[in-house]
Scaffold this active site. Structure first.
Site, PDB file in Angstrom:
ATOM      1  N   GLY A 200       0.793  -1.007   0.094  1.00  0.00           N
ATOM      2  CA  GLY A 200       0.184  -0.101   0.015  1.00  0.00           C
ATOM      3  C   GLY A 200       0.731   1.085   0.139  1.00  0.00           C
ATOM      4  CG  HIS A 244       2.200  -0.978 -10.157  1.00  0.00           C
ATOM      5  ND1 HIS A 244       2.794  -0.477  -9.007  1.00  0.00           N
ATOM      6  CD2 HIS A 244       1.547  -1.823 -10.151  1.00  0.00           C
ATOM      7  CE1 HIS A 244       2.241  -1.372  -8.107  1.00  0.00           C
ATOM      8  NE2 HIS A 244       1.461  -2.291  -8.921  1.00  0.00           N
ATOM      9  CG  HIS A 271       5.833   5.653  -3.250  1.00  0.00           C
ATOM     10  ND1 HIS A 271       6.647   5.576  -4.585  1.00  0.00           N
ATOM     11  CD2 HIS A 271       6.796   6.236  -2.369  1.00  0.00           C
ATOM     12  CE1 HIS A 271       7.775   6.259  -4.201  1.00  0.00           C
ATOM     13  NE2 HIS A 271       7.771   6.535  -3.015  1.00  0.00           N
ATOM     14  CD  GLU A 311       1.158  -4.775  -6.677  1.00  0.00           C
ATOM     15  OE1 GLU A 311       2.451  -4.092  -6.256  1.00  0.00           O
ATOM     16  OE2 GLU A 311       0.002  -4.533  -6.254  1.00  0.00           O
ATOM     17  NE  ARG A 328      -3.302  -6.249   0.496  1.00  0.00           N
ATOM     18  CZ  ARG A 328      -3.301  -5.250  -0.380  1.00  0.00           C
ATOM     19  NH1 ARG A 328      -4.441  -5.108  -1.346  1.00  0.00           N
ATOM     20  NH2 ARG A 328      -2.311  -4.624  -0.470  1.00  0.00           N
TER      21      ARG A 328
END
Length: 718
Positions: A200, A244, A271, A311, A328
């Site tokens: 996060g 990303h 970020h 990712e 998750r």
């Protein structure tokens, strides 16, 4: 409308179950029965994700249990749940992060499953294991997968062994400042410093040179310790202007794993993602397949079960490298649902209950394009500083098959300073990227909020940028196009000022008419709304406030019910009425013959006008004798930008500081914020100690300019 019947084996004797999928404009509606092994699910979360899980649970006939803190006592997720239990104070460490309290509620309520949502306990190995020990189904992957993927250094070794491409860096156990700085020099600047248990955007900093490495390292460590109770760091080469790109994966208990295509989440601030889309723009079918296959390799390497996201960092040549795996459900999972016609929360519940994957890879079809815009309480013009406060007015676009609004707040609710400042996620779908983008902008215009700063105007600016329209995105998109994304504010036009004045006049007329109806003297001149009271003229002067500028107008009431308005040398003719529609007020007006219908909200001495052309705020000046003393100046010092906890005090009385020097570190909205000196000078007084709570606009330090000190010294020597 076409119906598709799918038959798949389940745990119970490889029996068949039937699931009807109704395709409507690219989206799938599930019509299916409940989950046999899950009768009641506790959602160990709050806000929009708790509400989102409850909607699917209700659809499947599964009862939902909410937990809530003091701050969330009257929140939307509490109202939606079948049952709700209080678990402690507002601070998440004493409520949502307290696994003992959550498990106690699960047992008290008879819940046989726990859905952790995202954040909080969702990637906590100990919590997953504790659920298993209590005989409660944890709706997520095995604790071993959380552990392996949660520690970035471990995950890199596993991915490398599985044949998933990784990027070079230092993931070692020695954590001394000297060793980490030496490794950064070996890798070559710029480098990314990351918490090994991060996520996060927390515990992440970029060091661009040896001189700022230690400052960034300490900041990342503090934030990681606060967020994850673990300040072990890794150092990696930072890829300039990367994309990303992440892949939604899903596994079951029988070794099956699939990918539901990729999402591009490149446009970020601090970020953290701000807008996401699926599929990734400009990605070829071949690269898409390779991304998906690499993600499935990653999932299978840790025997993954449930929803997860792999990712990747992608360079300009579409080479991609494993970054991390989020074990998750992701915030942005709805865009994957929109392009595949799936309900991933339903998949989570079914797989957790022992069923096989509802679809295999060849059955998953990509259709259309989807965007998700995260609507935050924040000020983009002030470095995206998060905010808090009441939603005095909230109206949204209409939900339909192509539009989803994922939220956990209603009009009148408070965006709390204790939690993430996200208000909602606006999710749209279109036949292609261009259609979806047009739909996104249209819906953003209909998302109207009064009461606190939001990023809606910024999202409109971003989604309308030519480079974004072309799909040329990277994680540096915002700084690269800063001047375009943050244009100088444009003063409201004369027409807008007339609309604001007309709205005020019509509101006044309504109030006087209501007074007349309730008065015992309907002929009282004080109840007149005709423009003439006693011997007053039909003209009146109106002053409006635009930022620090006042605009004087003359409004003339005409016998035919119209108004003539003069601003300087300009003359405008206006007519209009305020009409209520669907709980909102609209100003049906005509200014110089041009008709329009803006939404009208008048609150706290401010007129808010919302239309498809944009929004405008026009204030009514407050007399000086009524105006409160503003704390924004802080008597020449620095003020708290929001309510938060003082984590670190970096200065003391007598210290000399330059503009931009760090004074304090504050924790608020789950983020670390460095308070810096607004000017050069000498610290006269520090008002807060470490660990204390500071309210928004509270003075933090008193600062005197050095020149003042020198003058005082000179006077004293005379």
């Amino acid at each position: 409308m076409a119906a598709v019947i799918l038959n798949f084996p389940t745990l119970q004797g490889m029996r068949k179950f039937t699931q009807t999928l109704s395709w409507t404009k690219g989206c799938v509606k599930f019509v299916s029965g409940g989950v046999g092994k899950i009768e009641k699910v506790l959602i160990a979360n709050r806000g929009e994700i708790a509400c989102r899980v409850m909607r699917t649970a209700k659809k499947m006939g599964v009862r939902s249990v909410a937990v809530y803190s003091d701050a969330d006592r009257h929140s939307m997720h509490v109202a939606m749940a079948d049952e709700a239990y209080h678990i402690g104070p507002a601070a998440s460490q004493q409520s949502y992060l307290c696994m003992e309290k959550v498990l106690e509620v699960a047992k008290r309520s008879g819940s046989n499953a726990v859905h952790p949502g995202y954040g909080f306990l969702s990637e906590n190995t100990e919590f997953a294991e504790a659920c298993k020990q209590e005989g409660i189904i944890f709706i997520g992957p095995p604790s071993s997968a959380i552990r392996d993927m949660g520690i970035k250094s471990t995950s890199k070794h596993i991915m490398s062994a599985a044949g998933v491409p990784i990027i070079g860096g230092y993931h070692g156990e020695e954590q001394s400042n000297q060793r980490l700085q030496e490794e950064a020099a070996r890798i070559g600047y710029p480098v990314m410093i990351k918490a090994v248990r991060g996520g996060g955007g927390k515990g992440m900093r970029i060091a661009r040179s040896d001189s700022d490495f230690l400052e960034q390292l300490e900041s990342a460590r503090r934030e990681a310790k606060k967020s994850f109770n673990d300040d072990v760091m890794l150092v990696e080469k930072f890829v300039e202007d990367p994309r990303h790109v992440e892949v939604q994966v899903f596994g079951d208990q029988y070794g099956n794993a699939v990918y539901l295509f990729e999402r591009d989440c490149s446009v970020q601030r601090r970020h953290q993602k701000i807008i996401e889309e699926a599929p990734g723009p400009g990605i070829s079918p071949d690269v898409r397949r390779k991304l998906g296959e690499a993600a499935v390799k990653a999932a299978k390497a840790v025997n993954y079960i449930g929803a997860g996201t792999v990712e990747f960092i992608m360079d300009a040549q579409h080479n991609f490298y494993f970054m991390e795996m989020n074990t998750r459900l992701q915030v942005e999972h709805p865009v994957s649902e929109m392009i595949t016609g799936t309900d991933l929360v339903e998949w989570q519940l079914r797989v957790a209950a022992g069923e096989r994957l509802p679809l295999l890879q060849d059955d998953i079809v990509l259709r259309g394009h989807s965007f998700e815009a995260r609507i935050y309480a924040e000020d983009p013009n002030n470095d995206f500083l998060p905010g808090a406060g009441p939603l005095l007015h909230l109206s949204t676009p209409q939900s339909d098959q192509q539009t989803r609004i994922e939220t956990g707040v209603r009009e009148g609710d408070e965006v709390s300073a204790h939690y993430d400042p996200m208000i909602a996620k606006l999710v749209v779908w279109g036949e292609d990227r261009s259609a979806a983008l047009k739909k996104l902008r249209y819906c953003l215009r209909q998302y109207n909020i009064v009461g606190l700063n939001t990023n809606i105007d910024f999202l409109l600016s971003l989604s309308g940028h030519p480079e974004f329209e072309a799909g040329n995105v990277s994680t540096s998109f915002i700084p690269q196009h800063y001047s375009d994304l943050f244009p100088a504010p444009i003063a409201p036009s004369g027409v807008t000022l007339c609309q604001a004045a007309l709205g005020l006049v019509l509101q006044e007329r309504k109030c006087t008419e209501e007074f007349t109806q309730s008065s015992n003297d309907p002929y009282s001149p004080f109840g007149s709304s005709s423009g003439r009271r006693l011997n007053m003229l039909f003209n009146r002067n109106v002053t409006l406030q635009l930022a620090d500028k006042k605009v004087d107008m003359v409004v003339s009431y005409n016998s035919d019910g119209s108004y003539t308005m003069r601003i300087g040398g300009e003359v405008y003719h206006a007519t209009g009425e305020v009409e209520a529609e669907g709980g909102a007020s609209f100003l049906h007006c005509s200014v110089n013959g041009v008709k329009s219908r803006p939404k009208l909200v008048i609150l706290n001495n401010t007129v808010h006008l919302f239309s498809m052309e944009g929004c405008a705020e026009v204030s009514i000046p407050v007399p000086k004798y009524l105006a409160g003393v503003s704390g924004s100046g802080a008597q020449g010092g620095a003020v708290a930008p929001m309510t938060g906890t003082i984590e670190k005090v970096l200065v003391k009385a007598g210290d000399k500081v330059d503009v931009g020097d760090p004074l304090m570190v504050m924790i608020a909205m789950k983020m670390e914020h460095t308070i810096r000196a607004p000017k050069s000078g000498v610290i006269k007084k520090v008002f807060f100690t470490e660990g204390s709570q500071a309210n928004r606009h509270a003075p933090l330090v008193e600062l005197e300019e050095e020149e003042e000190e020198e003058e005082k010294g000179a006077e004293g020597s005379q």
